[in-house]
Design a protein around this motif. Structure first.
Motif, PDB file in Angstrom:
ATOM      1  N   LEU A  62      -2.122  77.599 -15.281  1.00  0.00           N
ATOM      2  CA  LEU A  62      -1.376  76.399 -15.650  1.00  0.00           C
ATOM      3  C   LEU A  62       0.109  76.710 -15.799  1.00  0.00           C
ATOM      4  CD1 LEU A  62      -1.408  73.397 -16.404  1.00  0.00           C
ATOM      5  CD2 LEU A  62      -1.918  74.044 -18.755  1.00  0.00           C
ATOM      6  N   LEU A  63       0.425  77.846 -16.373  1.00  0.00           N
ATOM      7  CA  LEU A  63       1.830  78.263 -16.511  1.00  0.00           C
ATOM      8  C   LEU A  63       2.470  78.462 -15.135  1.00  0.00           C
ATOM      9  CD1 LEU A  63       1.435  80.748 -19.494  1.00  0.00           C
ATOM     10  CD2 LEU A  63       2.777  78.635 -19.523  1.00  0.00           C
ATOM     11  N   GLU A 112      -7.851  81.976 -21.136  1.00  0.00           N
ATOM     12  CA  GLU A 112      -6.609  82.695 -20.834  1.00  0.00           C
ATOM     13  C   GLU A 112      -6.308  82.671 -19.343  1.00  0.00           C
ATOM     14  OE1 GLU A 112      -6.360  86.597 -22.464  1.00  0.00           O
ATOM     15  OE2 GLU A 112      -6.140  85.870 -24.533  1.00  0.00           O
ATOM     16  N   PHE A 113      -7.362  82.771 -18.522  1.00  0.00           N
ATOM     17  CA  PHE A 113      -7.166  82.713 -17.073  1.00  0.00           C
ATOM     18  C   PHE A 113      -6.590  81.352 -16.670  1.00  0.00           C
ATOM     19  CE2 PHE A 113      -8.845  81.352 -12.928  1.00  0.00           C
ATOM     20  CZ  PHE A 113      -8.303  82.332 -12.100  1.00  0.00           C
ATOM     21  N   LEU A 114      -7.197  80.279 -17.181  1.00  0.00           N
ATOM     22  CA  LEU A 114      -6.723  78.928 -16.839  1.00  0.00           C
ATOM     23  C   LEU A 114      -5.319  78.683 -17.383  1.00  0.00           C
ATOM     24  CD1 LEU A 114      -9.989  76.850 -17.444  1.00  0.00           C
ATOM     25  CD2 LEU A 114      -9.039  77.616 -15.258  1.00  0.00           C
ATOM     26  N   LEU A 137      -5.740  72.121 -18.377  1.00  0.00           N
ATOM     27  CA  LEU A 137      -6.675  73.247 -18.225  1.00  0.00           C
ATOM     28  C   LEU A 137      -7.913  72.819 -17.435  1.00  0.00           C
ATOM     29  CD1 LEU A 137      -6.449  74.623 -21.886  1.00  0.00           C
ATOM     30  CD2 LEU A 137      -5.492  75.710 -19.836  1.00  0.00           C
ATOM     31  N   ARG A 138      -8.416  71.631 -17.748  1.00  0.00           N
ATOM     32  CA  ARG A 138      -9.594  71.122 -17.049  1.00  0.00           C
ATOM     33  C   ARG A 138      -9.317  70.904 -15.573  1.00  0.00           C
ATOM     34  NH1 ARG A 138     -10.887  65.372 -18.776  1.00  0.00           N
ATOM     35  NH2 ARG A 138     -10.113  64.788 -16.714  1.00  0.00           N
ATOM     36  N   GLN A 139      -8.123  70.362 -15.268  1.00  0.00           N
ATOM     37  CA  GLN A 139      -7.777  70.072 -13.884  1.00  0.00           C
ATOM     38  C   GLN A 139      -7.519  71.353 -13.094  1.00  0.00           C
ATOM     39  OE1 GLN A 139      -7.961  66.882 -12.706  1.00  0.00           O
ATOM     40  NE2 GLN A 139      -7.887  67.945 -10.730  1.00  0.00           N
ATOM     41  N   ILE A 140      -6.918  72.339 -13.737  1.00  0.00           N
ATOM     42  CA  ILE A 140      -6.702  73.626 -13.074  1.00  0.00           C
ATOM     43  C   ILE A 140      -8.041  74.248 -12.696  1.00  0.00           C
ATOM     44  CG2 ILE A 140      -5.950  76.017 -13.451  1.00  0.00           C
ATOM     45  CD1 ILE A 140      -3.631  74.227 -12.805  1.00  0.00           C
TER      46      ILE A 140
END
Length: 618
Positions: free
Chosen positions: A53-54, A47-49, A502-505
């Motif tokens: 991302l948003l 949820e944090f990521l 998500l992974r990149q964030i």
């Protein structure tokens, strides 16, 4: 165009678990299920990521574009030929001599200039979706990068640079011509006037003559040919980046590189070869043949050989196949019509001679060029790239349509069964899904290795006692699942781009790699042992091909025609588990079996209907 949506986290995690179910063991699935549950828990890391991302998406025209570009291309350190650059084969020509080759090349260049005027004027008709919100406009940015982009090598990461396409023709524009490893900058627009076919032909003859004179002089004075600098672009990206940096310290070399990097496109005038045209387009056959005649990191590189073999090798990071195919369709139509409407220059005296790029090479760089040539030759000497072009004549796209099935989904499921027959398992599968409905949209992934596909494959291979009605039901379930995944992906709700984001964030915010991305299942799910794409030139003898994306995998580029299906299959001979011809034969057999199954099921339904009708009449 609208911005690409960020899918809901819970939806993506559910789809992710669904996508891996057919390729992992029960024990591995249960472990991954726990990891995913923890990642997606309320208030958890997921949820944090997602929130971050948003926030990132709010500030970008397309939140995934740079993540995707870096992950798919810029950070990949492998050499471009075979591993990245696709090749495209055009209909073979018949040249009686080199003059005919050069005249054809001149008309070909004119055709490209004709198309570039349309691009520069932004007069291309806007592509529109043909299904799923039919008529929706599609992003056209890829077209405008075809002649304005260059992939610069870097240590650790490359950079794609695209200049802005101009609204009007430049006063001077040039191309690069390569002949026997010698490069020439050739102005094809001089003082805002485009050269005629005849003038281009004359300039090409100049390039050939100058190149041969240089080779003869070198042989006379040094006993060998000039070293082909272009072969360095076939080396690993880090190696070439370091050599390029050294070469660019010399002002002459730096100016030559600027000529190449700013050109519209490259034209390779190849020598004759008696081998596969597809191999010639992908890698050039080695340093003793036409690999010296390439500059692999320029977006558009057209190949015209003395024996009539013609095609394209293109650097993939700037555009997908759809933009390239549209260009090629225009060119082939232009060549067929052989239009000659260009303004003619008055005399050869008015033409600026081609600029011969005579590199100044240090001994150290000479050694690096020799090593790059040896490395490419070593790879090609064992004929490692195993290409097989299957031209299936049993039927084409009209048959799946007659069965109310998408031809693309039908072929994808056929690929799954062919793989299952050989390897007794399904593997992670990549099929490019265009997301051009959105601003700066490129692609996401359609995953064909579904549980539904696995059940159908098991029934077809091991289900001797399973009736045709059950098998056709399983087939339709697999095709429906494939179609559903495709629709979600093209509408912006695929899983691969979201997981990458998500992974990149996490990486960009210095968070240690989350368990979900360190999990062996995630790594396995991104090991695409079956890499596929539908590319549809309408010309029967034109097709695209590319290499596998993993050492133990297959590449499959297919084009369903009205009454036939063309599939270009690739694998590496170094792998003990893959063989392109074996796969092709299994695929052809699968196409036959699928038709027989559909017809048997239809016949069964028809017979049942007749019995019911007869009973009712009684």
């Amino acid at each position: 165009l609208p911005k690409l949506p960020v899918p809901p986290l819970r939806d993506t995690l559910t789809k992710y678990l669904d996508s891996i179910r057919a390729t992992v063991t029960d024990k591995q699935y249960e472990k991954t299920q726990e990891i995913v549950k923890e990642f997606g828990s309320p208030g958890g890391l997921g949820e944090f990521l997602q929130k971050k991302l948003l926030e990132h998406a709010e500030m970008q025209d397309n939140w995934v574009y740079q993540f995707w570009l870096d992950d798919m291309y810029m950070k990949v350190r492998l050499a471009l030929p075979i591993n990245s650059n696709p090749g495209m084969v055009f209909p073979k020509q018949n040249f009686n001599d080199q003059n005919e080759q050069l005249r054809y090349a001149a008309r070909f260049i004119s055709g490209i200039l004709d198309y570039k005027v349309i691009i520069d004027s932004h007069l291309l008709p806007i592509d529109r979706a043909r299904s799923r919100e039919k008529g929706q406009p599609l992003c056209m940015e890829q077209y405008y990068r075809l002649f304005t982009s260059y992939r610069y090598p870097g240590v650790g990461k490359d950079c794609l640079v695209t200049s802005q396409a101009q609204q009007q023709v430049h006063e001077n524009e040039h191309i690069i011509v390569v002949y026997r490893g010698q490069l020439f900058a050739l102005d094809v627009v001089c003082n805002s006037i485009r050269l005629s076919d005849d003038n281009i032909y004359s300039q090409l003859k100049r390039c050939v003559r100058m190149a041969q004179e240089e080779i003869d002089n070198h042989l006379r004075n040094y006993g060998n040919k000039p070293l082909p600098v272009g072969i360095m672009t076939s080396a690993s990206r880090d190696v070439w980046a370091a050599v390029r940096r050294t070469m660019a310290e010399n002002p002459t070399n730096q100016s030559y590189m600027a000529e190449i990097e700013s050109c519209m496109f490259v034209v390779c005038l190849d020598d004759k070869s008696d081998v596969s045209m597809a191999n010639q387009m992908i890698h050039g056959l080695g340093s003793q043949f036409n690999s010296v005649n390439r500059w692999f990191e320029k977006t558009m590189q057209f190949i015209i050989a003395e024996d009539g073999a013609c095609g394209l090798c293109y650097e993939h990071s700037a555009a997908e196949g759809i933009a390239v195919v549209q260009l090629i369709e225009h060119l082939l139509a232009y060549m067929f019509l052989q239009r000659r409407k260009l303004t003619r220059m008055q005399s050869m005296c008015d033409l600026v001679p081609p600029r011969h790029l005579k590199w100044e090479i240090s001994n150290d760089v000479m050694e690096k060029i020799k090593i790059a040539a040896n490395e490419l030759d070593r790879f090609l000497s064992i004929n490692n790239l195993d290409l097989y072009v299957l031209r299936y004549e049993g039927y084409g796209k009209e048959f799946p349509k007659s069965q109310n099935m998408s031809p693309d989904a039908y072929i994808q499921i056929a690929l799954q069964l062919a793989h299952y027959k050989i390897h007794q398992k399904l593997v992670s599968t990549y099929e490019s899904a265009s997301i051009r409905r959105y601003r700066e949209g490129r692609v996401d992934n359609i995953r064909a290795c579904s549980v539904e596909a696995l059940r159908w494959c098991e029934a077809m291979v091991h289900g001797d006692k399973i009736d045709a009605g059950t098998k056709i039901s399983l087939l339709r379930n697999a095709v429906k699942k494939q179609t559903d995944i495709m629709v979600q992906a093209i509408l912006g709700y695929g899983i691969d781009n979201h997981m990458l984001g998500l992974r990149q964030i996490a990486e960009d915010t210095n968070i240690p790699t989350p368990k979900i991305f360190a999990d062996v299942t995630y790594k396995q799910s991104n090991h695409f042992a079956l890499s596929t794409s539908q590319v549809v030139p309408t010309t029967m003898d034109a097709f695209m091909c590319y290499g596998p994306v993993v050492p133990d995998g297959y590449g499959a580029c297919y084009n369903p025609h009205t009454s036939s299906i063309l599939v270009c299959l690739s694998s590496f001979r170094e792998s003990s588990t893959t063989d392109s011809r074996t796969f092709a034969m299994a695929l052809a057999q699968t196409f036959d079996e699928m038709k027989q199954l559909c017809l048997a099921a239809s016949s069964s339904v028809t017979s049942s209907s007749s019995l019911v009708s007869a009973a009712n009449q009684k």
